[in-house]
Design a protein around this motif. Structure first.
Motif, PDB file in Angstrom:
ATOM      1  N   ILE A  86       0.867  -1.171   0.000  1.00  0.00           N
ATOM      2  CA  ILE A  86       0.000   0.000   0.000  1.00  0.00           C
ATOM      3  C   ILE A  86       0.906   1.224   0.000  1.00  0.00           C
ATOM      4  O   ILE A  86       2.053   1.165   0.444  1.00  0.00           O
ATOM      5  CB  ILE A  86      -0.995   0.033   1.182  1.00  0.00           C
ATOM      6  CG1 ILE A  86      -0.279   0.069   2.518  1.00  0.00           C
ATOM      7  CG2 ILE A  86      -1.958  -1.131   1.110  1.00  0.00           C
ATOM      8  CD1 ILE A  86      -1.236   0.234   3.694  1.00  0.00           C
ATOM      9  N   PHE A  87       0.407   2.326  -0.504  1.00  0.00           N
ATOM     10  CA  PHE A  87       1.246   3.481  -0.797  1.00  0.00           C
ATOM     11  C   PHE A  87       0.718   4.723  -0.079  1.00  0.00           C
ATOM     12  O   PHE A  87      -0.435   5.114  -0.257  1.00  0.00           O
ATOM     13  CB  PHE A  87       1.302   3.724  -2.308  1.00  0.00           C
ATOM     14  CG  PHE A  87       1.789   2.529  -3.079  1.00  0.00           C
ATOM     15  CD1 PHE A  87       3.145   2.280  -3.226  1.00  0.00           C
ATOM     16  CD2 PHE A  87       0.889   1.629  -3.639  1.00  0.00           C
ATOM     17  CE1 PHE A  87       3.600   1.171  -3.917  1.00  0.00           C
ATOM     18  CE2 PHE A  87       1.336   0.513  -4.330  1.00  0.00           C
ATOM     19  CZ  PHE A  87       2.696   0.281  -4.471  1.00  0.00           C
ATOM     20  N   TYR A  88       1.593   5.355   0.694  1.00  0.00           N
ATOM     21  CA  TYR A  88       1.180   6.501   1.483  1.00  0.00           C
ATOM     22  C   TYR A  88       1.239   7.812   0.704  1.00  0.00           C
ATOM     23  O   TYR A  88       0.992   8.880   1.277  1.00  0.00           O
ATOM     24  CB  TYR A  88       2.027   6.583   2.758  1.00  0.00           C
ATOM     25  CG  TYR A  88       1.809   5.387   3.654  1.00  0.00           C
ATOM     26  CD1 TYR A  88       0.548   5.101   4.172  1.00  0.00           C
ATOM     27  CD2 TYR A  88       2.861   4.509   3.956  1.00  0.00           C
ATOM     28  CE1 TYR A  88       0.334   3.999   4.970  1.00  0.00           C
ATOM     29  CE2 TYR A  88       2.655   3.400   4.758  1.00  0.00           C
ATOM     30  CZ  TYR A  88       1.387   3.148   5.268  1.00  0.00           C
ATOM     31  OH  TYR A  88       1.177   2.050   6.056  1.00  0.00           O
ATOM     32  N   ASP A  89       1.533   7.746  -0.575  1.00  0.00           N
ATOM     33  CA  ASP A  89       1.414   8.936  -1.423  1.00  0.00           C
ATOM     34  C   ASP A  89       0.154   8.862  -2.280  1.00  0.00           C
ATOM     35  O   ASP A  89      -0.036   9.663  -3.199  1.00  0.00           O
ATOM     36  CB  ASP A  89       2.662   9.145  -2.290  1.00  0.00           C
ATOM     37  CG  ASP A  89       3.123   7.874  -2.973  1.00  0.00           C
ATOM     38  OD1 ASP A  89       2.370   6.874  -2.957  1.00  0.00           O
ATOM     39  OD2 ASP A  89       4.247   7.862  -3.517  1.00  0.00           O
ATOM     40  N   ALA A 166      -7.263  -1.466  -2.523  1.00  0.00           N
ATOM     41  CA  ALA A 166      -6.998  -0.446  -3.537  1.00  0.00           C
ATOM     42  C   ALA A 166      -5.599   0.138  -3.426  1.00  0.00           C
ATOM     43  O   ALA A 166      -5.199   0.937  -4.269  1.00  0.00           O
ATOM     44  CB  ALA A 166      -8.027   0.669  -3.428  1.00  0.00           C
ATOM     45  N   ALA A 167      -4.854  -0.229  -2.383  1.00  0.00           N
ATOM     46  CA  ALA A 167      -3.467   0.207  -2.155  1.00  0.00           C
ATOM     47  C   ALA A 167      -3.345   1.669  -1.781  1.00  0.00           C
ATOM     48  O   ALA A 167      -2.267   2.245  -1.832  1.00  0.00           O
ATOM     49  CB  ALA A 167      -2.580  -0.100  -3.359  1.00  0.00           C
ATOM     50  N   ALA A 168      -4.456   2.302  -1.394  1.00  0.00           N
ATOM     51  CA  ALA A 168      -4.414   3.692  -0.951  1.00  0.00           C
ATOM     52  C   ALA A 168      -3.999   3.715   0.514  1.00  0.00           C
ATOM     53  O   ALA A 168      -4.693   3.157   1.366  1.00  0.00           O
ATOM     54  CB  ALA A 168      -5.770   4.364  -1.136  1.00  0.00           C
ATOM     55  N   GLU A 424      -9.550  -2.289  -8.016  1.00  0.00           N
ATOM     56  CA  GLU A 424      -8.456  -2.922  -8.760  1.00  0.00           C
ATOM     57  C   GLU A 424      -7.734  -1.910  -9.640  1.00  0.00           C
ATOM     58  O   GLU A 424      -6.495  -1.915  -9.726  1.00  0.00           O
ATOM     59  CB  GLU A 424      -9.006  -4.073  -9.597  1.00  0.00           C
ATOM     60  CG  GLU A 424      -9.543  -5.223  -8.749  1.00  0.00           C
ATOM     61  CD  GLU A 424     -10.389  -6.197  -9.545  1.00  0.00           C
ATOM     62  OE1 GLU A 424     -10.520  -6.001 -10.785  1.00  0.00           O
ATOM     63  OE2 GLU A 424     -10.934  -7.147  -8.948  1.00  0.00           O
ATOM     64  N   LEU A 425      -8.487  -1.034 -10.300  1.00  0.00           N
ATOM     65  CA  LEU A 425      -7.844  -0.001 -11.124  1.00  0.00           C
ATOM     66  C   LEU A 425      -6.980   0.920 -10.261  1.00  0.00           C
ATOM     67  O   LEU A 425      -5.881   1.319 -10.663  1.00  0.00           O
ATOM     68  CB  LEU A 425      -8.905   0.838 -11.843  1.00  0.00           C
ATOM     69  CG  LEU A 425      -9.556   0.251 -13.095  1.00  0.00           C
ATOM     70  CD1 LEU A 425     -10.526   1.265 -13.682  1.00  0.00           C
ATOM     71  CD2 LEU A 425      -8.511  -0.145 -14.132  1.00  0.00           C
ATOM     72  N   THR A 426      -7.476   1.249  -9.078  1.00  0.00           N
ATOM     73  CA  THR A 426      -6.714   2.128  -8.189  1.00  0.00           C
ATOM     74  C   THR A 426      -5.399   1.478  -7.784  1.00  0.00           C
ATOM     75  O   THR A 426      -4.345   2.128  -7.779  1.00  0.00           O
ATOM     76  CB  THR A 426      -7.548   2.474  -6.946  1.00  0.00           C
ATOM     77  OG1 THR A 426      -8.789   3.063  -7.355  1.00  0.00           O
ATOM     78  CG2 THR A 426      -6.812   3.469  -6.059  1.00  0.00           C
ATOM     79  N   ARG A 427      -5.431   0.197  -7.469  1.00  0.00           N
ATOM     80  CA  ARG A 427      -4.191  -0.507  -7.116  1.00  0.00           C
ATOM     81  C   ARG A 427      -3.214  -0.511  -8.299  1.00  0.00           C
ATOM     82  O   ARG A 427      -2.021  -0.232  -8.125  1.00  0.00           O
ATOM     83  CB  ARG A 427      -4.487  -1.950  -6.680  1.00  0.00           C
ATOM     84  CG  ARG A 427      -3.221  -2.811  -6.577  1.00  0.00           C
ATOM     85  CD  ARG A 427      -3.439  -4.111  -5.862  1.00  0.00           C
ATOM     86  NE  ARG A 427      -3.621  -3.896  -4.432  1.00  0.00           N
ATOM     87  CZ  ARG A 427      -2.638  -3.694  -3.575  1.00  0.00           C
ATOM     88  NH1 ARG A 427      -1.372  -3.661  -3.998  1.00  0.00           N
ATOM     89  NH2 ARG A 427      -2.881  -3.513  -2.302  1.00  0.00           N
TER      90      ARG A 427
END
Length: 442
Positions: A86-89, A166-168, A424-427
């Motif tokens: 997951i990505f903090y940006d 979503a990796a957000a 899925e698109l967000t990831r």
């Protein structure tokens, strides 16, 4: 005869060349070409990029005034079958204002009124009243969880699992002070600890999106910032961002910041202000909303640290128009400001503003979202925001939605894709965003 045959061959060649050129042009559409004028219901199967998952490693920090702390930019998990991150940006706007009879003894927000147009003549030609859940809700889409309560622990857990999928990495929580709510809801500040606990269980961080409540001033904002940091600053889920000076500071998004005059903001956000938080334990990274072009100069003179755009409708405002993002980014770079573009999967708010059809942006099976993300990445931002996880009234949600038909309503859905399509698109794009940031440093 020979001359006619030669002319026919030349004409055929030119026609073939024209078709080839047109096809190549369609394949190379730039993000600024966008889909801002697509009519509701228009369908187009856009090609999606098949981004490979990036190598497991910490993402390097990109240059600029503010730098995400390297160890806080990305976290990698290992499961039995795969690694994932997951990505903090990647920040995502989140709303807590929903209620249902099983938890709240009534529906809240799902029964939103149909907002009348300010022109009585236009208002008279549109429906009035309010929605009647659960069959008729204040959205053009229908949530997989049904018209839920934000206070339901199972709902919170499902939401955090979806955001993780979503990796957000940062949930940007719509926030009102204790005892205060929007015009159609009820206070929810007491629910913030449960949100932060649920977020922490999924390694998600929480930032605050301070809303324009009645009586919001620079002085009341000073009190709000102090309250938030004192109450939540020690929580493991509280999000902080490392500046170029090495200070690690919380981020605050200030919605409708333009409602307060620049000279008032300067009292809070500049070092010489009468109640400045600069250099104190309540300092932070403060982000203002840009709607009109002139706002960028007000934002700078106010003492803000950056700009975000929020709206998911390309062309709706100066700030939300993809074609303006390069110019805004240039202004921000020249003035030591962060530029944080906001992207969304589409926009349709006619379930609450029936007269606003001209601002609808069809999802085009995910192509509108991808075009918005391409536009954001093209200006090389430090952070990208997603509008939204669950703003169902404006149809910007990426939360799981399902097909639904009732006696009076036929809801939009994500078909032919699955309910998880936009997660899925967000990831995919979060992974690509971080892969691109690696390239920017080379």
């Amino acid at each position: 005869m020979t001359r006619l045959r030669r002319k026919a061959l030349v004409a055929l060649f030119l026609f073939t060349l024209f078709i080839f050129g047109a096809m190549m042009g369609l394949r190379t559409l730039k993000p600024s070409d966008g889909f801002s004028d697509l009519a509701p219901g228009m369908d187009l199967n856009g090609e999606r990029s098949d981004w490979r998952r990036q190598d497991v490693k910490d993402v390097a920090v990109s240059p600029g005034r503010f730098h995400p702390h390297g160890s806080d930019t990305k976290v990698v998990f290992t499961r039995s079958d795969r690694d994932y991150s997951i990505f903090y940006d990647v920040h995502i706007f989140y709303y807590l204002w929903y209620g249902s009879p099983s938890v709240d003894n009534k529906y809240i927000h799902w029964d939103h009124v149909l907002v009348p147009h300010w022109d009585p003549k236009i208002a008279a030609s549109h429906a009035q009243g309010r929605h009647a859940p659960p069959e008729d809700i204040a959205s053009s889409f229908y949530p997989e969880l049904g018209p839920y309560s934000s206070r339901d622990p199972n709902v919170l857990e499902s939401h955090m699992a979806q955001i993780e999928a979503a990796a957000a990495g940062v949930l940007v929580l719509s926030w009102y002070p204790p005892g205060v709510a929007d015009d159609h809801g009820e206070p929810t500040e007491d629910l913030v600890p449960a949100v932060m606990d649920a977020a922490h269980r999924h390694s998600i961080k929480v930032a605050f999106h301070i809303q324009p409540y009645k009586g919001r001033t620079d002085q009341s904002m000073h009190d709000n910032i102090k309250y938030i940091i004192d109450r939540y600053g020690t929580h493991s889920a509280f999000y902080r961002f490392r500046s170029s000076t090495g200070r690690v500071l919380p981020i605050f998004y200030i919605y409708d910041s333009y409602l307060t005059p620049p000279e008032s903001w300067a009292e809070l956000l500049t070092t010489k202000g009468s109640h400045s938080i600069r250099g104190t334990s309540y300092d932070g990274v403060f982000l203002a909303l840009i709607v009109e072009e002139r706002h960028k100069h007000d934002i700078h003179s106010s003492g803000f640290d950056g700009i975000y755009t929020y709206f998911a409708s390309n062309g709706f405002s100066f700030g939300s128009s993809h074609q303006n993002w390069k110019a805004i980014k240039t202004f921000c770079d020249a003035n030591n400001l962060l530029f944080i573009p906001s992207v969304g999967p589409g926009y349709v708010d006619t379930a609450v503003r029936p007269w606003n059809n001209h601002n609808t942006r069809n999802r085009v099976n995910g192509r509108y979202y991808e075009t918005s993300l391409e536009a954001a990445l093209s200006v090389r931002p430090e952070i990208v925001t997603i509008t939204s996880f669950n703003q169902w009234h404006e149809g910007t949600q990426i939360e799981r939605a399902v097909p639904k038909k009732t006696v009076t309503r036929l809801y939009l859905d994500y078909q032919p894709n699955q309910p998880s399509h936009y997660l899925e698109l967000t990831r995919q794009w979060a992974e690509n965003f971080n892969k691109e940031k690696d390239k920017w440093l080379m």
